[in-house]
Design an enzyme around this catalytic site. Structure first.
Site, PDB file in Angstrom:
ATOM      1  CB  CYS A  61      57.982  80.026  46.888  1.00  0.00           C
ATOM      2  SG  CYS A  61      59.653  79.349  46.801  1.00  0.00           S
ATOM      3  N   GLY A 121      60.265  48.181  28.482  1.00  0.00           N
ATOM      4  CA  GLY A 121      60.416  48.067  29.933  1.00  0.00           C
ATOM      5  C   GLY A 121      59.362  48.778  30.761  1.00  0.00           C
ATOM      6  CG  ASP A 155      66.441  56.241  36.049  1.00  0.00           C
ATOM      7  OD1 ASP A 155      66.646  56.934  35.038  1.00  0.00           O
ATOM      8  OD2 ASP A 155      66.109  55.034  35.985  1.00  0.00           O
ATOM      9  CG  HIS A 183      55.774  59.610  35.416  1.00  0.00           C
ATOM     10  ND1 HIS A 183      55.676  58.238  35.340  1.00  0.00           N
ATOM     11  CD2 HIS A 183      54.636  60.098  34.832  1.00  0.00           C
ATOM     12  CE1 HIS A 183      54.532  57.912  34.735  1.00  0.00           C
ATOM     13  NE2 HIS A 183      53.898  59.020  34.419  1.00  0.00           N
ATOM     14  N   PRO A 197      60.633  41.458  28.965  1.00  0.00           N
ATOM     15  CG  PRO A 197      62.252  41.197  30.645  1.00  0.00           C
ATOM     16  CD  PRO A 197      61.420  42.224  29.938  1.00  0.00           C
ATOM     17  CB  CYS A 246      59.761  75.508  47.397  1.00  0.00           C
ATOM     18  SG  CYS A 246      59.090  76.276  48.883  1.00  0.00           S
ATOM     19  CG  ASN A 253      62.489  54.973  33.677  1.00  0.00           C
ATOM     20  OD1 ASN A 253      61.397  54.519  33.988  1.00  0.00           O
ATOM     21  ND2 ASN A 253      63.365  54.291  32.969  1.00  0.00           N
ATOM     22  CE1 TYR A 294      59.941  59.646  44.826  1.00  0.00           C
ATOM     23  CE2 TYR A 294      58.598  59.791  46.818  1.00  0.00           C
ATOM     24  CZ  TYR A 294      58.706  59.565  45.447  1.00  0.00           C
ATOM     25  OH  TYR A 294      57.595  59.238  44.709  1.00  0.00           O
TER      26      TYR A 294
HETATM   27  C1  BJW Z   1      62.141  44.825  31.895  1.00  0.00           C
HETATM   28  C2  BJW Z   1      63.346  44.387  32.389  1.00  0.00           C
HETATM   29  C3  BJW Z   1      64.427  44.433  31.520  1.00  0.00           C
HETATM   30  C4  BJW Z   1      61.932  44.190  33.978  1.00  0.00           C
HETATM   31  N1  BJW Z   1      64.252  44.900  30.289  1.00  0.00           N
HETATM   32  N2  BJW Z   1      61.999  45.281  30.681  1.00  0.00           N
HETATM   33  C5  BJW Z   1      42.665  56.356  33.385  1.00  0.00           C
HETATM   34  C6  BJW Z   1      42.172  55.165  33.867  1.00  0.00           C
HETATM   35  C7  BJW Z   1      42.458  54.756  35.174  1.00  0.00           C
HETATM   36  C8  BJW Z   1      43.246  55.545  36.012  1.00  0.00           C
HETATM   37  C9  BJW Z   1      43.740  56.718  35.527  1.00  0.00           C
HETATM   38  C10 BJW Z   1      43.434  57.136  34.235  1.00  0.00           C
HETATM   39  N3  BJW Z   1      44.055  58.324  34.020  1.00  0.00           N
HETATM   40  C11 BJW Z   1      44.735  58.660  35.147  1.00  0.00           C
HETATM   41  C12 BJW Z   1      44.546  57.699  36.084  1.00  0.00           C
HETATM   42  C13 BJW Z   1      45.112  57.679  37.447  1.00  0.00           C
HETATM   43  C14 BJW Z   1      46.557  57.263  37.504  1.00  0.00           C
HETATM   44  C15 BJW Z   1      46.734  55.860  36.935  1.00  0.00           C
HETATM   45  O1  BJW Z   1      47.268  55.658  35.855  1.00  0.00           O
HETATM   46  N4  BJW Z   1      46.340  54.856  37.671  1.00  0.00           N
HETATM   47  C16 BJW Z   1      46.473  53.461  37.214  1.00  0.00           C
HETATM   48  C17 BJW Z   1      47.655  52.793  37.909  1.00  0.00           C
HETATM   49  C18 BJW Z   1      45.190  52.751  37.488  1.00  0.00           C
HETATM   50  N5  BJW Z   1      47.403  58.223  36.788  1.00  0.00           N
HETATM   51  C19 BJW Z   1      47.728  59.373  37.331  1.00  0.00           C
HETATM   52  O2  BJW Z   1      47.324  59.708  38.422  1.00  0.00           O
HETATM   53  C20 BJW Z   1      48.612  60.294  36.519  1.00  0.00           C
HETATM   54  N6  BJW Z   1      48.072  61.613  36.497  1.00  0.00           N
HETATM   55  C21 BJW Z   1      47.064  61.964  35.688  1.00  0.00           C
HETATM   56  O3  BJW Z   1      46.663  61.255  34.800  1.00  0.00           O
HETATM   57  O4  BJW Z   1      46.549  63.223  35.947  1.00  0.00           O
HETATM   58  C22 BJW Z   1      45.241  63.521  35.476  1.00  0.00           C
HETATM   59  C23 BJW Z   1      44.252  62.662  36.247  1.00  0.00           C
HETATM   60  C24 BJW Z   1      44.389  62.483  37.598  1.00  0.00           C
HETATM   61  C25 BJW Z   1      43.477  61.669  38.302  1.00  0.00           C
HETATM   62  C26 BJW Z   1      42.441  61.034  37.608  1.00  0.00           C
HETATM   63  C27 BJW Z   1      42.325  61.223  36.223  1.00  0.00           C
HETATM   64  C28 BJW Z   1      43.233  62.051  35.540  1.00  0.00           C
HETATM   65  C29 BJW Z   1      49.979  60.424  37.186  1.00  0.00           C
HETATM   66  C30 BJW Z   1      50.762  59.177  37.151  1.00  0.00           C
HETATM   67  C31 BJW Z   1      52.078  59.377  37.895  1.00  0.00           C
HETATM   68  C32 BJW Z   1      52.845  58.084  38.066  1.00  0.00           C
HETATM   69  N7  BJW Z   1      53.902  58.284  38.983  1.00  0.00           N
HETATM   70  C33 BJW Z   1      54.820  57.206  39.286  1.00  0.00           C
HETATM   71  C34 BJW Z   1      55.731  57.655  40.443  1.00  0.00           C
HETATM   72  C35 BJW Z   1      56.752  58.684  39.950  1.00  0.00           C
HETATM   73  C36 BJW Z   1      57.640  59.142  41.059  1.00  0.00           C
HETATM   74  C37 BJW Z   1      58.516  58.062  41.605  1.00  0.00           C
HETATM   75  O5  BJW Z   1      59.358  57.521  40.863  1.00  0.00           O
HETATM   76  O6  BJW Z   1      58.365  57.765  42.769  1.00  0.00           O
HETATM   77  O7  BJW Z   1      55.591  56.883  38.119  1.00  0.00           O
HETATM   78  S1  BJW Z   1      54.013  55.669  39.665  1.00  0.00           S
HETATM   79  C38 BJW Z   1      55.228  54.642  38.924  1.00  0.00           C
HETATM   80  O8  BJW Z   1      54.624  53.912  37.814  1.00  0.00           O
HETATM   81  C39 BJW Z   1      56.252  55.607  38.284  1.00  0.00           C
HETATM   82  C40 BJW Z   1      56.488  54.955  36.936  1.00  0.00           C
HETATM   83  O9  BJW Z   1      57.013  55.910  36.015  1.00  0.00           O
HETATM   84  C41 BJW Z   1      55.119  54.431  36.580  1.00  0.00           C
HETATM   85  C42 BJW Z   1      55.131  53.360  35.537  1.00  0.00           C
HETATM   86  O10 BJW Z   1      55.814  52.229  35.959  1.00  0.00           O
HETATM   87  P1  BJW Z   1      56.668  51.400  34.920  1.00  0.00           P
HETATM   88  O11 BJW Z   1      57.782  52.211  34.428  1.00  0.00           O
HETATM   89  O12 BJW Z   1      55.787  50.806  33.913  1.00  0.00           O
HETATM   90  O13 BJW Z   1      57.332  50.284  35.898  1.00  0.00           O
HETATM   91  P2  BJW Z   1      56.732  48.876  36.380  1.00  0.00           P
HETATM   92  O14 BJW Z   1      57.493  48.467  37.572  1.00  0.00           O
HETATM   93  O15 BJW Z   1      55.276  48.917  36.479  1.00  0.00           O
HETATM   94  O16 BJW Z   1      57.073  47.881  35.165  1.00  0.00           O
HETATM   95  C43 BJW Z   1      58.406  47.533  34.842  1.00  0.00           C
HETATM   96  C44 BJW Z   1      58.371  46.672  33.593  1.00  0.00           C
HETATM   97  O17 BJW Z   1      59.710  46.402  33.229  1.00  0.00           O
HETATM   98  C45 BJW Z   1      57.679  45.317  33.789  1.00  0.00           C
HETATM   99  O18 BJW Z   1      56.738  45.109  32.754  1.00  0.00           O
HETATM  100  C46 BJW Z   1      58.835  44.308  33.666  1.00  0.00           C
HETATM  101  O19 BJW Z   1      58.444  43.093  33.041  1.00  0.00           O
HETATM  102  C47 BJW Z   1      59.803  45.059  32.810  1.00  0.00           C
HETATM  103  N8  BJW Z   1      61.198  44.678  32.945  1.00  0.00           N
HETATM  104  N9  BJW Z   1      63.136  43.971  33.726  1.00  0.00           N
HETATM  105  C48 BJW Z   1      63.005  45.309  29.921  1.00  0.00           C
HETATM  106  N10 BJW Z   1      65.650  44.018  31.948  1.00  0.00           N
HETATM  107 ZN    ZN Z   2      60.223  78.254  48.719  1.00  0.00          ZN
END
Ligand code: BJW
Ligand code: ZN
Length: 253
Positions: free
Chosen positions: A140, A197, A114, A129, A224, A137, A112, A77
């Site tokens: 606390c 995206g 960011d 997210h 894309p 913390c 995002n 991070y």
């Molecule tokens: C362009 C471009 C250009 C490139 N122009 N585009 C149901 C079914 C199965 C699993 C689950 C479910 N419900 C919950 C889950 C578990 C899990 C999950 O989803 N797992 C799957 C992966 C299988 N979800 C969770 O745990 C969530 N919590 C939750 O649901 O709580 C209740 C619960 C818990 C447990 C079980 C059941 C229920 C929490 C999810 C938290 C995600 N956190 C992250 C990290 C955040 C912190 C950090 O930044 O470090 O969030 S993971 C990461 O992925 C980050 C992002 O926000 C997220 C999504 O990614 P994103 O934005 O889609 O990015 P990419 O890289 O995947 O894609 C980029 C895209 O851009 C691509 O398509 C490119 O083509 C495109 N692109 N250039 C436009 N110029």
């Molecule tokens: Zn504290």
């Protein structure tokens, strides 16, 4: 936007179709993912360049990884904060800030962490997210905004001295209830949902577009690459958001 290039002409026609649809509605919701920041130099999570020193971000973005090795997770991070310090909003971010002013009811939902949407001038942003610049913390729950001046030491709580963690949502953690419900409300009300995206694989964010459709909205995807959403989208524009969004705004302004 007509040109001598057939690819550009196809894109121009899709942009016009999107603008036409947007012109005819009052309520629009847009959800963004990492791709909207790609043209600012922020790496995406999945695909080429979506790796950190040979490890997938998914293996670091979990409470289990943090419990096992907080230093390792903090290195990830702090490295990302360092990188973000050099990144500025791109034309896609600015176009979404413009859309908020043009569309009568516009809601921006982002996955995002960011902070580039508010930096570009978007006012109402549901950040599903969390925020990478928040230190929370582990004892606390006190939250503080990081200055970015010291990106070498692990942040500690200003109130109790315990170790902080980044104020983001990791896999297996529940999204902030008020943020998620605000986003869901906007999704349920909108007539058009723009999905920009995101790979549309992470839940519950990925399901929001299905929910919008179930409530009668049309879905426009800008990416894309194809995603699991593409087949069900009413319009899919396969091009970078930094190019497409300003072109749409230009048609609407
Ligand atoms: C362009 C471009 C250009 C490139 N122009 N585009 C149901 C079914 C199965 C699993 C689950 C479910 N419900 C919950 C889950 C578990 C899990 C999950 O989803 N797992 C799957 C992966 C299988 N979800 C969770 O745990 C969530 N919590 C939750 O649901 O709580 C209740 C619960 C818990 C447990 C079980 C059941 C229920 C929490 C999810 C938290 C995600 N956190 C992250 C990290 C955040 C912190 C950090 O930044 O470090 O969030 S993971 C990461 O992925 C980050 C992002 O926000 C997220 C999504 O990614 P994103 O934005 O889609 O990015 P990419 O890289 O995947 O894609 C980029 C895209 O851009 C691509 O398509 C490119 O083509 C495109 N692109 N250039 C436009 N110029
Ligand atoms: Zn504290």
């Amino acid at each position: 936007m007509g040109t001598d290039d057939p690819v550009d002409d196809d894109l121009a026609s899709l942009v016009e179709q999107a603008a036409e649809r947007l012109r005819s509605v009052r309520r629009v919701c847009c959800m963004t993912g990492a791709g909207v920041s790609a043209e600012s130099g922020v790496p995406t999570f999945r695909g080429v360049g979506g790796l950190w020193q040979g490890r997938r971000p998914e293996t670091l973005a979990t409470p289990e990884a943090f419990d096992a090795d907080p230093e390792e997770v903090w290195r990830f991070y702090l490295w990302r904060r360092e990188l973000l310090k050099e990144c500025k909003p791109n034309p896609g971010h600015y176009a979404l800030a413009d859309l908020e002013r043009i569309v009568p009811e516009f809601t921006l939902v982002t996955q995002n962490v960011d902070g580039l949407h508010p930096q570009a001038g978007s006012r109402e942003v549901f950040a599903l997210h969390g925020d990478i610049w928040i230190d929370r913390c582990t004892r606390c729950g006190h939250e503080a905004r990081a200055t970015g001046d010291d990106l070498t030491s692990i942040p500690r709580c200003g109130a109790c001295g315990a170790m902080a963690r980044p104020g983001v949502v990791w896999f297996g953690e529940v999204l902030p209830t008020d943020v998620l419900s605000g986003a869901q409300e906007a999704v349920a009300r909108c007539e058009i949902m723009l999905v920009v995206g995101t790979s549309s694989v992470v839940q519950p964010a990925a399901s929001l577009a299905d929910w919008a459709r179930a409530n009668g909205a049309s879905v426009i995807e800008i990416n894309p690459e194809a995603t699991p959403l593409t087949a069900s989208a009413d319009l899919a524009i396969r091009a970078p958001s930094g190019r497409v969004l300003p072109a749409i705004v230009q048609q609407l302004a």
